[in-house]
Design an enzyme around this catalytic site. Sequence first.
Site, PDB file in Angstrom:
ATOM      1  N   LYS A 173      39.155 -15.246  27.354  1.00 51.14           N
ATOM      2  CA  LYS A 173      38.290 -16.290  27.919  1.00 51.14           C
ATOM      3  C   LYS A 173      39.008 -17.623  27.982  1.00 51.14           C
ATOM      4  CE  LYS A 173      33.718 -14.398  26.868  1.00 51.14           C
ATOM      5  NZ  LYS A 173      32.491 -14.548  26.072  1.00 51.14           N
ATOM      6  N   LYS A 193      33.850  -0.397  34.737  1.00 54.46           N
ATOM      7  CA  LYS A 193      32.484  -0.135  34.273  1.00 54.46           C
ATOM      8  C   LYS A 193      31.506  -1.064  34.990  1.00 54.46           C
ATOM      9  CE  LYS A 193      31.482  -3.092  30.337  1.00 54.46           C
ATOM     10  NZ  LYS A 193      30.864  -3.222  29.035  1.00 54.46           N
ATOM     11  N   LYS A 246      27.466  -6.641  33.854  1.00 56.25           N
ATOM     12  CA  LYS A 246      26.516  -7.690  34.224  1.00 56.25           C
ATOM     13  C   LYS A 246      27.227  -8.986  34.564  1.00 56.25           C
ATOM     14  CE  LYS A 246      25.607  -9.206  29.508  1.00 56.25           C
ATOM     15  NZ  LYS A 246      24.737  -9.296  28.381  1.00 56.25           N
TER      16      LYS A 246
HETATM   17  P1  AMP Z   1      27.901  -6.242  27.944  1.00 58.67           P
HETATM   18  O1  AMP Z   1      26.936  -6.351  29.070  1.00 58.67           O
HETATM   19  O2  AMP Z   1      29.271  -5.846  28.430  1.00 58.67           O
HETATM   20  O3  AMP Z   1      27.896  -7.420  27.036  1.00 58.67           O
HETATM   21  O4  AMP Z   1      27.433  -4.994  27.064  1.00 58.67           O
HETATM   22  C1  AMP Z   1      26.279  -5.012  26.263  1.00 58.67           C
HETATM   23  C2  AMP Z   1      25.946  -3.598  25.826  1.00 58.67           C
HETATM   24  O5  AMP Z   1      25.644  -2.758  26.951  1.00 58.67           O
HETATM   25  C3  AMP Z   1      27.057  -2.877  25.081  1.00 58.67           C
HETATM   26  O6  AMP Z   1      26.488  -2.141  24.025  1.00 58.67           O
HETATM   27  C4  AMP Z   1      27.674  -1.939  26.088  1.00 58.67           C
HETATM   28  O7  AMP Z   1      28.224  -0.786  25.514  1.00 58.67           O
HETATM   29  C5  AMP Z   1      26.492  -1.604  26.981  1.00 58.67           C
HETATM   30  N1  AMP Z   1      26.986  -1.419  28.356  1.00 58.67           N
HETATM   31  C6  AMP Z   1      27.351  -2.421  29.186  1.00 58.67           C
HETATM   32  N2  AMP Z   1      27.756  -1.932  30.369  1.00 58.67           N
HETATM   33  C7  AMP Z   1      27.658  -0.571  30.276  1.00 58.67           C
HETATM   34  C8  AMP Z   1      27.941   0.497  31.181  1.00 58.67           C
HETATM   35  N3  AMP Z   1      28.394   0.266  32.409  1.00 58.67           N
HETATM   36  N4  AMP Z   1      27.711   1.766  30.775  1.00 58.67           N
HETATM   37  C9  AMP Z   1      27.246   2.006  29.521  1.00 58.67           C
HETATM   38  N5  AMP Z   1      26.961   1.039  28.630  1.00 58.67           N
HETATM   39  C10 AMP Z   1      27.162  -0.237  28.989  1.00 58.67           C
END
Ligand code: AMP
Length: 329
Positions: free
Chosen positions: A113, A194, A197
């Site tokens: 970051k 992946k 968000k």
């Molecule tokens: P993040 O949005 O990257 O901060 O992720 C928050 C939570 O959502 C974490 O526990 C990730 O493992 C889960 N997560 C985020 N994106 C995915 C995805 N594309 N597939 C599965 N789990 C996800």
Amino acid sequence: MRMTRVFSGVQPSGNLTLGNYVGALRQFVELQHEHDCFFCVVDLHALTLPQDPEQLRAKTAEVAALLLASGLDPAKMTLFVQSHVPAHAELSWLLNGIAYVGELSRMTQYKDKAKDRKTVTAGLLNYPILMAADILLYQADLVPIGADQKQHLELSRDVAIRFNNRFGDTFVVPEPYIPKVGARVRALTDPAKKMSKSSEVPDSYIALLDPPDVVRSKLARAVTDSGREVRYDPKEKPGVSNLLTIYSLCRGKTVKAAEGDFPGVGYAAFKEAVAEAVNDTLRPIQARYEELMSTGELRDILAGGGRRAAEVSAATLADVKRKMGLLAL
Ligand code: AMP
Ligand code: TRP
């Protein structure tokens, strides 16, 4: 014996996606039935990067409402907003006297970051101290996190152990809870990545609040692969396999069973069926979300959650202050 305590935090930034739902929120919902769970919308963490104030406020409410709409039940767990419980900021400051700049500056998320920014705030560096405070305040045993947060949790453990060694047993040393690899949902525009968000490409993800026609058009544009068969084969057919994964998760079927639903079906009709499955999953979540946002219910739930969180964390904070030598009256 006390129930296993679970703590996790969700940042109020970006749009919660179908990936977050299957990878995190659904686990939270399961955990609330078995453990004493605290879930926190970590608005103070968001402040480590520049935020638009009105948007941060709106996102904080949105994320809290989406957690509830996904199935978190205020009768079973505690949901609250980090800034509503001042003990988080307080303990974070106290732990600033325990954590080392060296270990903080080695965090890969910090380096990522910080590298593209002209100026780097102290908050960005200290981010994991606040996360340690979140967890340690509640004496959490288990912390559900994505793989990218493992290093931060390791730091929380190091801080807890260092504190305990210096001042005597105070904190439970938390363990990560990384769900057994459930399916990973990939980006619709690029199955090598992946679904995230924080992506700048809205077509790459399905947001939990996407209306049905948006879901249909995003899926219609999702990348597929050469050939015309709907078959699960992540190597040769990563696009189609991702859509099959999404379909199977939304329909509660195995991937094999999902495959069996599309013999001889073309990509266009397949994508429509995936859109149907996604919309059937999102519909009740969106309905509950609207209800929470249009009544006073969200506010009441967060106020109650904040009260319980403050009560539970007060004992830890008082103990830490006493041990560190702060004068009590
Ligand atoms: P993040 O949005 O990257 O901060 O992720 C928050 C939570 O959502 C974490 O526990 C990730 O493992 C889960 N997560 C985020 N994106 C995915 C995805 N594309 N597939 C599965 N789990 C996800
Ligand atoms: N850093 C976490 C993330 O970006 C969010 C978070 C803050 C958190 N405090 C926490 C997660 C405490 C687990 C426990 O995903």
